[in-house]
Structures are given as structure tokens and as C-alpha cells.
Design a protein around this motif. Structure first.
Motif, PDB file in Angstrom:
ATOM      1  N   VAL A 255       0.803  -1.231   0.000  1.00 21.13           N
ATOM      2  CA  VAL A 255       0.000   0.000   0.000  1.00 21.13           C
ATOM      3  C   VAL A 255       0.831   1.275   0.000  1.00 21.13           C
ATOM      4  N   LYS A 256       2.144   1.161   0.182  1.00 25.36           N
ATOM      5  CA  LYS A 256       2.931   2.390   0.267  1.00 25.36           C
ATOM      6  C   LYS A 256       2.878   3.137  -1.061  1.00 25.36           C
ATOM      7  N   ASN A 257       2.714   4.443  -0.958  1.00 20.40           N
ATOM      8  CA  ASN A 257       2.634   5.322  -2.125  1.00 20.40           C
ATOM      9  C   ASN A 257       1.472   4.974  -3.043  1.00 20.40           C
ATOM     10  N   ASN A 258       0.466   4.293  -2.489  1.00 19.06           N
ATOM     11  CA  ASN A 258      -0.706   3.934  -3.289  1.00 19.06           C
ATOM     12  C   ASN A 258      -1.755   5.030  -3.160  1.00 19.06           C
ATOM     13  N   LYS A 259      -2.203   5.547  -4.305  1.00 18.05           N
ATOM     14  CA  LYS A 259      -3.112   6.697  -4.267  1.00 18.05           C
ATOM     15  C   LYS A 259      -4.504   6.339  -3.742  1.00 18.05           C
ATOM     16  N   PHE A 260      -4.805   5.048  -3.718  1.00 20.47           N
ATOM     17  CA  PHE A 260      -6.128   4.642  -3.246  1.00 20.47           C
ATOM     18  C   PHE A 260      -6.141   4.273  -1.763  1.00 20.47           C
ATOM     19  N   GLN A 261      -4.975   4.144  -1.163  1.00 24.43           N
ATOM     20  CA  GLN A 261      -4.886   3.696   0.228  1.00 24.43           C
ATOM     21  C   GLN A 261      -4.550   4.862   1.131  1.00 24.43           C
ATOM     22  N   ASN A 262      -5.561   5.387   1.819  1.00 21.85           N
ATOM     23  CA  ASN A 262      -5.344   6.465   2.777  1.00 21.85           C
ATOM     24  C   ASN A 262      -5.438   5.985   4.218  1.00 21.85           C
ATOM     25  N   ASN A 263      -5.827   4.750   4.407  1.00 21.83           N
ATOM     26  CA  ASN A 263      -5.985   4.212   5.759  1.00 21.83           C
ATOM     27  C   ASN A 263      -4.671   3.627   6.268  1.00 21.83           C
ATOM     28  N   PRO A 264      -4.391   3.782   7.551  1.00 27.50           N
ATOM     29  CA  PRO A 264      -3.110   3.298   8.099  1.00 27.50           C
ATOM     30  C   PRO A 264      -3.091   1.791   8.310  1.00 27.50           C
ATOM     31  N   ILE A 265      -1.915   1.215   8.167  1.00 25.59           N
ATOM     32  CA  ILE A 265      -1.642  -0.172   8.547  1.00 25.59           C
ATOM     33  C   ILE A 265      -0.592  -0.105   9.655  1.00 25.59           C
ATOM     34  N   LEU A 266      -0.972  -0.459  10.873  1.00 30.57           N
ATOM     35  CA  LEU A 266      -0.104  -0.275  12.035  1.00 30.57           C
ATOM     36  C   LEU A 266       0.273  -1.605  12.667  1.00 30.57           C
ATOM     37  N   LEU A 267       1.450  -1.645  13.269  1.00 30.19           N
ATOM     38  CA  LEU A 267       1.915  -2.796  14.043  1.00 30.19           C
ATOM     39  C   LEU A 267       2.293  -2.328  15.433  1.00 30.19           C
ATOM     40  N   ARG A 268       1.803  -3.050  16.439  1.00 30.02           N
ATOM     41  CA  ARG A 268       2.154  -2.746  17.831  1.00 30.02           C
ATOM     42  C   ARG A 268       2.688  -4.023  18.466  1.00 30.02           C
ATOM     43  N   VAL A 269       3.954  -3.994  18.888  1.00 33.19           N
ATOM     44  CA  VAL A 269       4.602  -5.136  19.522  1.00 33.19           C
ATOM     45  C   VAL A 269       4.895  -4.778  20.974  1.00 33.19           C
ATOM     46  N   TYR A 270       4.375  -5.569  21.901  1.00 32.27           N
ATOM     47  CA  TYR A 270       4.531  -5.291  23.322  1.00 32.27           C
ATOM     48  C   TYR A 270       5.681  -6.118  23.889  1.00 32.27           C
ATOM     49  N   SER A 271       6.461  -5.504  24.748  1.00 34.86           N
ATOM     50  CA  SER A 271       7.592  -6.190  25.362  1.00 34.86           C
ATOM     51  C   SER A 271       7.144  -6.955  26.599  1.00 34.86           C
ATOM     52  N   LYS A 272       7.839  -8.045  26.883  1.00 34.27           N
ATOM     53  CA  LYS A 272       7.556  -8.900  28.033  1.00 34.27           C
ATOM     54  C   LYS A 272       6.097  -9.338  28.048  1.00 34.27           C
ATOM     55  N   ALA A 273       5.599  -9.666  26.866  1.00 30.56           N
ATOM     56  CA  ALA A 273       4.208 -10.082  26.717  1.00 30.56           C
ATOM     57  C   ALA A 273       4.147 -11.317  25.835  1.00 30.56           C
ATOM     58  N   GLY A 274       3.198 -12.207  26.139  1.00 33.81           N
ATOM     59  CA  GLY A 274       3.053 -13.433  25.385  1.00 33.81           C
ATOM     60  C   GLY A 274       1.729 -13.503  24.655  1.00 33.81           C
ATOM     61  N   HIS A 275       1.154 -14.716  24.615  1.00 34.02           N
ATOM     62  CA  HIS A 275      -0.082 -14.922  23.862  1.00 34.02           C
ATOM     63  C   HIS A 275      -1.291 -14.359  24.595  1.00 34.02           C
ATOM     64  N   GLY A 276      -1.163 -14.111  25.873  1.00 34.41           N
ATOM     65  CA  GLY A 276      -2.272 -13.526  26.623  1.00 34.41           C
ATOM     66  C   GLY A 276      -2.417 -14.063  28.029  1.00 34.41           C
ATOM     67  N   ASP A 277      -2.082 -15.351  28.237  1.00 34.77           N
ATOM     68  CA  ASP A 277      -2.216 -15.940  29.564  1.00 34.77           C
ATOM     69  C   ASP A 277      -1.279 -15.251  30.554  1.00 34.77           C
ATOM     70  N   GLY A 278      -1.832 -14.886  31.706  1.00 32.51           N
ATOM     71  CA  GLY A 278      -1.014 -14.291  32.753  1.00 32.51           C
ATOM     72  C   GLY A 278      -0.616 -12.854  32.519  1.00 32.51           C
ATOM     73  N   LYS A 279      -1.166 -12.224  31.508  1.00 30.39           N
ATOM     74  CA  LYS A 279      -0.796 -10.827  31.229  1.00 30.39           C
ATOM     75  C   LYS A 279      -1.237  -9.940  32.388  1.00 30.39           C
ATOM     76  N   PRO A 280      -0.347  -9.129  32.944  1.00 27.03           N
ATOM     77  CA  PRO A 280      -0.729  -8.266  34.074  1.00 27.03           C
ATOM     78  C   PRO A 280      -1.781  -7.252  33.658  1.00 27.03           C
ATOM     79  N   ILE A 281      -2.615  -6.863  34.608  1.00 22.53           N
ATOM     80  CA  ILE A 281      -3.706  -5.940  34.299  1.00 22.53           C
ATOM     81  C   ILE A 281      -3.175  -4.630  33.734  1.00 22.53           C
ATOM     82  N   ALA A 282      -2.035  -4.154  34.242  1.00 23.13           N
ATOM     83  CA  ALA A 282      -1.486  -2.894  33.720  1.00 23.13           C
ATOM     84  C   ALA A 282      -1.210  -2.992  32.222  1.00 23.13           C
TER      85      ALA A 282
END
Length: 740
Positions: A690-717
Motif C-alpha cells: 500500500v505504500k505510495n498507493n493513491k487509493f490507500q489512505n488508511n493506516p496499517i499499524l503494528l504494535r509489539v509489546y515487550s515482556k508479553a506473550g499470547h495472553g495468559d497471565g498478562k498483568p492488568i497494567a
């Protein structure tokens, strides 16, 4: 959360605002909309990787992202996190959403009490404790205050070390428990003396997906381990799980290898010690199907080496779950020739199938989910009826139905009771109820269950009467009726934002449970929560699962897309107000749907998703998913997987209609179930398309969290931080006009 005040211009989007198809004007200072396509990291493409798979040339230019330890991968992740944090935090809404989510999450949480030996144990959370705390008390009298037995919050300052897997010895005097770091599936097992609260010296390691089954002499337990184990950041395949026996007080080096299946390295072993203590029951699993073995521990004598197993079932064509036994007559829940499950009795002295008897017959519609032996001679059985829990009591000797517990529409999320005591507890949740614990005593059969503890939200003005919950049945592409829950406020009609959630796989149902982020979306955003119970799950037994797995997997995506179409045709909303959300196998669902029907959705959230369907089986425990997805090494399954694999079906938008909706992909750096490589490779591929594509104005984002796994045991914070990111993204992408 790190707040970024200054980011290199080469890494961020142009955050100016324009009037666009969403009708947003430049006066809205709190939204990040894009005048020109976003500037994404210039991820290196290795065009030399080209494999011939079943006659097709398959390029994999971002395979270098499969190495989590390379400096290049780390730089890519850092750059992506800078972009996503800038997009999410460059306004005042992130802080407001975070504050409101934190307030909603901050209520006292109680869980069902469990009786072990002479004590009652229960988990509690004062509100925002990162991990639930295990308490101990002599009785449940109102005048006795419980004492802390084990507090996982003391394991680490940031709450990223959690309690996973636990089992009390038969006499209740010893407690084996597993500890996980940074959300990893790998655990280390410790043993605690219940009387003193002190831990023994030994530490058991290299453990993943384990059983914990104590022998009745209270001297030790069976558990599963691998020859090698990591910290959750590696991608190596987990093979050759073995069953060991550990004696309390001895070092792990002295543990005894008792069972292994060297000809079948992919199997996962479930071990149980029978109620009487005589039998070791072993059920190796290949996906959601198991075989069945047992050993007579009394005849085997001292456990000093491999245990000789007697095979009852060797074919992997059904599931067998031990419930209880009376002498040699052993009770199992199984779906062999019963897609909705039945309860059978197998006499271990005469165990051929022609000697099996059915104790509780399969129901033609309702699905048996689990069964528990209580009060000497009774079975409490949970049924799933149109995705709502039903609780019944049957006679253990005859199978006769004795009574049915009254339940509101919801899900039983906790149950405790055993054969020695007449008292049971169960906890019921619903979309709007955070959990009510009921108490019932079979010694008073003419009474009804009473409320023991009710979890209550600390939210001013919240009243369930101001909301409505409905269940609809909409048609999919082939006419199959799909159930869907719809939750919303009873507010005046308007075009509301929708959060459409699905899963569709691995024989897992999505029931009406309470989840803070879902209630927040409905309450704070005046939104609609839609839960589509698509095929592939457990909603209607094995037939429903089979209709959405292997060569039928496209049904899952069609069902989900039909849900979006239904919400529009029935005038609940419009397409640009629909956000789709899924995690794990549900992340695959989102990834496939934005490729196939991007015009249906206004936003997409994919958490810890399986995105590379041609290589999923090569990492961590991915080989165990072949029973649901199919084996890419076999042509018939390769051809099927290639059709919907999110990574291999990314397109270059050629109109505003088929541009990708605003999309955020989320993962954790210690996810050793669905490795983050799936999310990283898909993000790089999407951004390249999608980069430099005139039809794509919507963002594609990636968020990677540190010290985090698949979800089990994830602290509330960390959960609050992640949900703040998601809901800020939804607020901006769906143009939500709620005043938060």
C-alpha cells in the motif's frame, strides 16, 4: 506507556487532517487522519527466497523477520512501534480512554472457593492488582478473614511473572504450582507446604502444556516436560513431550521418565490419576482428538522407570476426558459416535468397546461441555444450548436426570465441588454481569442455590436495565443459520459503531462472558458489540467444528463476512462503522477477511494472529494445529491454505473500494504459541503493497509489546495499556463522536 514528544520525520505519517469520505473536517484536533499515504519503515525485501511448493513458486521476502534475535528484526519492531505510538498518542484521547478503562477495571473480583484438605482456597483481586492473589481460610464464615497463601504480584515488580497451572496433593497439604515469565507458555514448577507457606528447594524446568497429577500417597506427581525449553522468545518447534514423575524433596535430575511416544513426536500427553488413586490414565492428543491408555499403579509398584500402558483406544477419531470412577468402572466424556458428546462407562477389567455402556446419552441439540463428580453419587453436567450454559444434575449410578439449576443467560466460568462434599459453588457471567458466585448444598435438596458473592462494577450510573442483549440467527452464504449476540444501550436510534468479534476454530465456543473492554466499547462509545458464533467452534458440537476446519475453513470467513452484511441490511449500522476484532485463530479470521472483503469494514484489529499458513507448522507448537488447518506439506491442504493465507493474499488496492480498512496488528515479543513472526511478516507485506498507493489512505499499524506473550497471565497494567491502544485506534478509525 511511553509518551513520545519527538519522532524522526522519516518514520511518522503526515498527521494533517482533511475532509474525506468520512466527512471529517480540519477542526477536529483529536483525530489523526492522513492527507498522503503513511511513510512506513523501508523493510528489506529478500527476493532470493523463492520456493517451489507443490508446483507453485512461493516468494518469502521477509523471512528474515522470523529471527527474533537479529538486530534487523529489532530495528523493524522499534520503527513500527514508533509509528503506531505516534498515531495513537498524538491526541488527548489516549489518556482519557486509559483513565476511563482503568476506572472500569477497578472493581473487586472474587472467584469460586475450592476446598482442599481442611482449608478453603480462593482467588481474589482488589481491583487493579496485576495478578490475582490466592487466599486460604479454615471456613467460609463471615467472621473469618482469609489470609494470603500465594501472591504472584510478589514475583516481579511489573507483574509480568504469573501463576500458571496448579494442583493440590490428595491430602491438601502440598501445592504444586507453575510460574511463567513475560507471558511465555514455558513454566517452572515449585512446591509449597500448605501448613507453613514455605516452598521446597527443588525447581522443575523445561515444562510446557503440562499435566499435574499427584499420586495418592502424596509423595509426588506426574508432569510433562521437553528435553529443551526456552524463555518464550524462541521459535523452535516443540517436539517429543514426555511424562515424568517427581518425588517431593528431590532434585529434578532424579525425576523418572514414565511415558513417551518416540514414534509420534507431535503428540501432547494428558495424564490423570483416578479418583481412587489406583489408575494412571493417559490420553495422548493429536489436535482435539485423543487415544486412551491406562496403567494399574498398584500392580506397577514403586515408580522407578517406564510404566507399562494398556491401550484401550489407539485411533485418533474422538476425544476422551476422564470424569471419575467407581472401582474399575471408569467414566469418560467422549464424542465417539456422538458429535454432541455423551458420558460413557468403561470397565478397565473388560475394556473392549463392545463392553462400554452409555451413562448419559448424547442430546440431539445441546452439547455436553464438562461433567464433575460431586456429593458421593451425583454428576453435575454443563450443557451448551444455543451458546448459553445449562447446568443439570444426573445420578452417577443410573444417569437419570435429578434436577436443573436455574441460570440466567450467561456462562459458567468457575465451578468447584467434589465427591466428598455435598456443597458446590459455581460462578455465572454475562455480557453485563462481572460474575455472581452461587452456593448450593445437596444435603438440602428442597432449597435453591443462593448468592454467595456478587462482583459489582465500580461505575457510577451503570444499570443493566439501560442495555439490551439479543440473539439473532442470520444466514451465511450457503443458508446455514449462524447465531450472533448483539449488545447495545437502549439509546435513540442512530448509526452506531460496531465491534464485530469472532473466532471460528479449534472446537472453542465464544459464549456470553463479561469482558471489560467489550463493555467499555458499548458504554463509553455508545457502540454495539456483536459476537458472531461462526462455524469451526464448539457452539453445536463436533459437526459445527468440522464445518469450519480443514477444507471447510472458508466457511468461517464467509460466516463472519455475512455477519457484517446482516448488521448493515438490518440497519444496525453502516459498513464504515464496523470494526472487526479477533485474536489468535481469530487474528487469522481478521487477516483473511480484510484481504477478501475489505469494503465491508471500517477498521480491523488482529491480535496475535496466525498469518503465514504455509509455514505455521514449523514454529513452536504450530504442528499441533494441523488437525484444524491441514498440513501444508500435503498438496490438497496446501492448495486450500494458499487460497486464504493472509500473508499470501495481500493485494495492491486499485480503487478506494478495495483499499484496506484502518488496520492494527498486535503481538507480544514472548508469544511462543503464535510466534510474533506471523504479525511482523504480514505487516511488512501489507505496508509494501500500500505504500505510495493513491487509493490507500488508511493506516496499517503494528504494535509489539515487550515482556508479553499470547495472553495468559498478562498483568492488568499491560492489558489496560493494550486495550487503550485498541480503543484509541477504534475511536479514530470509526470516527466515534462520543464524549469520553
Amino acid at each position: 506507556m511511553k509518551y513520545t514528544s519527538s519522532i524522526p520525520l522519516c518514520l511518522i505519517a503526515v498527521l494533517t487532517v482533511k475532509v474525506d469520505a468520512y466527512g471529517i473536517n480540519s477542526a477536529d484536533k483529536n483525530r489523526n487522519f492522513i492527507k498522503t499515504p503513511m511513510k512506513y519503515p523501508d523493510a528489506r525485501r529478500d527476493e532470493s527466497i523463492l520456493e517451489d511448493l507443490h508446483g507453485k513458486k512461493i516468494a518469502d521476502p521477509y523471512r528474515w523477520l522470523e529471527d527474533p534475535f537479529s538486530e534487523e528484526t529489532k530495528q523493524f519492531v522499534d520503527a513500527e512501534n514508533e509509528i503506531s505510538q505516534s498515531f495513537l498518542e498524538n491526541n488527548d484521547k489516549w489518556k482519557k480512554i486509559n483513565t476511563n478503562l482503568t476506572k472500569l477495571w477497578n472493581y473487586q473480583k472474587y472467584f469460586v472457593p475450592m476446598r482442599h484438605g481442611k482449608y478453603y482456597f480462593s482467588f481474589r483481586n482488589s481491583g487493579l492488582q496485576n495478578q490475582n492473589v490466592l487466599y486460604k481460610q479454615n471456613s467460609l464464615n463471615d467472621d473469618e478473614e482469609p489470609t494470603v497463601f500465594l501472591d504472584p504480584n510478589a514475583f516481579s515488580s511489573d507483574g509480568t511473572i504469573s501463576l500458571q497451572e496448579q494442583a493440590f496433593s490428595k491430602d491438601g497439604n502440598l501445592f504444586a504450582y507453575g510460574v511463567s515469565e513475560s507471558g511465555s507458555d514455558w513454566i517452572k514448577i515449585k512446591i509449597r507446604n500448605v501448613q507453613t507457606g514455605e516452598d521446597y528447594s527443588e525447581l522443575l524446568e523445561r515444562i510446557k502444556f503440562t499435566s499435574l497429577a499427584w499420586t495418592h500417597d502424596n509423595k509426588g506427581f506426574f508432569y510433562n516436560r521437553y528435553d529443551q525449553g526456552g524463555d518464550g522468545s524462541e521459535t523452535d518447534t516443540n517436539e517429543n513431550q514426555k511424562l515424568y514423575y517427581h518425588r517431593v524433596g528431590e532434585p529434578q535430575e532424579k525425576d523418572v521418565l514414565v511415558v513417551e511416544f518416540t514414534d509420534n513426536l507431535d503428540w501432547l500427553i494428558v495424564a490423570t490419576v483416578s479418583l481412587c488413586g489406583k489408575y494412571l490414565i493417559v490420553t495422548p492428543y493429536n489436535g482435539h482428538q485423543s487415544s486412551l491408555y491406562f496403567a494399574d499403579l498398584e500392580k506397577n509398584g514403586a515408580i522407578v522407570g517406564k510404566i507399562l500402558l494398556t491401550s484401550i483406544v489407539t485411533k485418533f477419531e474422538a476425544e476422551y476426558v476422564y470424569i471419575t470412577n467407581t472401582g474399575s468402572k471408569v467414566v469418560f466424556r467422549t464424542n465417539i459416535r456422538a458429535p454432541n458428546y455423551r458420558v460413557v462407562v468403561i470397565d478397565f477389567n473388560h475394556f473392549t468397546e463392545d463392553n462400554w455402556t452409555t451413562l448419559v446419552k448424547e442430546d440431539s441439540k445441546d452439547v455436553i461441555q464438562w461433567a464433575k463428580h460431586v456429593d458421593k453419587d451425583k454428576l453435575v453436567i454443563s450443557y451448551l444450548q444455543d451458546v448459553k450454559d445449562i447446568l443439570k444434575v444426573h445420578c452417577l449410578e443410573t444417569g437419570k436426570l435429578l434436577r436443573k439449576f436455574p441460570l440466567e443467560i450467561g456462562t459458567i466460568v468457575g465451578f468447584s465441588g467434589n465427591e466428598k462434599y455435598s456443597e458446590v459453588f459455581y460462578q455465572l457471567e454475562s455480557f453485563l454481569t462481572p460474575g455472581t458466585i452461587y452456593r448450593y448444598d445437596f444435603s438440602n435438596p428442597d432449597t435453591e442455590p443462593t448468592v454467595f458473592i456478587e462482583n459489582k462494577l465500580n461505575l457510577n450510573g451503570f444499570d443493566k436495565k439501560n442495555f439490551k442483549v439479543e440473539q439473532v440467527f442470520y444466514p451465511s452464504h450457503d443458508g446455514t443459520k449462524i447465531p450472533m449476540f448483539i449488545v447495545q444501550k437502549k439509546t435513540a436510534s442512530k448509526t452506531k459503531p460496531v465491534l464485530l468479534h469472532g473466532y471460528g476454530g479449534f472446537n472453542i465456543a465464544i459464549p456470553p462472558e463479561f469482558k471489560v473492554p467489550f463493555l467499555f466499547f458499548v458504554n463509553a462509545f455508545d457502540g454495539i458489540l456483536a459476537i458472531a458464533n461462526i462455524r469451526g467452534g464448539a457452539e453445536y458440537g463436533q459437526k459445527w467444528h468440522d464445518a469450519g476446519k480443514l477444507l471447510n475453513k472458508q466457511n468461517v470467513f464467509d460466516d463472519f463476512q455475512a455477519a457484517a452484511e446482516y448488521l448493515v441490511t438490518q440497519k444496525y449500522t453502516i459498513n464504515k462503522k464496523i470494526a472487526i476484532y479477533g485474536r489468535s485463530n481469530g487474528g487469522l479470521l481478521v487477516g483473511a477477511c480484510i484481504n477478501q472483503r475489505p469494503e465491508l469494514f471500517g477498521a480491523a484489529v488482529a491480535q496475535v494472529g496466525v498469518m503465514d499458513m504455509l509455514r505455521f507448522h514449523k514454529f513452536t507448537s504450530g504442528h499441533s494445529w494441523i488437525t484444524d488447518y491441514g498440513d501444508p506439506d500435503e498438496k490438497v491442504h496446501f492448495d486450500n491454505l494458499y487460497k486464504f493465507s493472509p500473508l499470501h493474499n495481500v493485494h495492491v488496492p486499485n480503487s478506494t473500494v478495495n483499499q484496506y480498512p484502518p488496520t492494527i496488528i498486535l503481538t507480544g515479543d514472548h508469544d511462543d504459541r503464535v510466534s510474533p513472526l506471523h504479525s511482523l511478516k504480514l505487516t511488512a507485506t501489507l505496508q509494501h503493497a500500500v505504500k505510495n498507493n493513491k487509493f490507500q489512505n488508511n493506516p496499517i499499524l503494528l504494535r509489539v509489546y515487550s515482556k508479553a506473550g499470547h495472553g495468559d497471565g498478562k498483568p492488568i497494567a499491560k492489558r489496560i495499556e493494550e486495550e487503550t491502544d485498541i480503543h484509541t485506534f477504534l475511536y479514530q478509525s470509526l470516527q466515534i463522536d462520543a464524549d469520553i
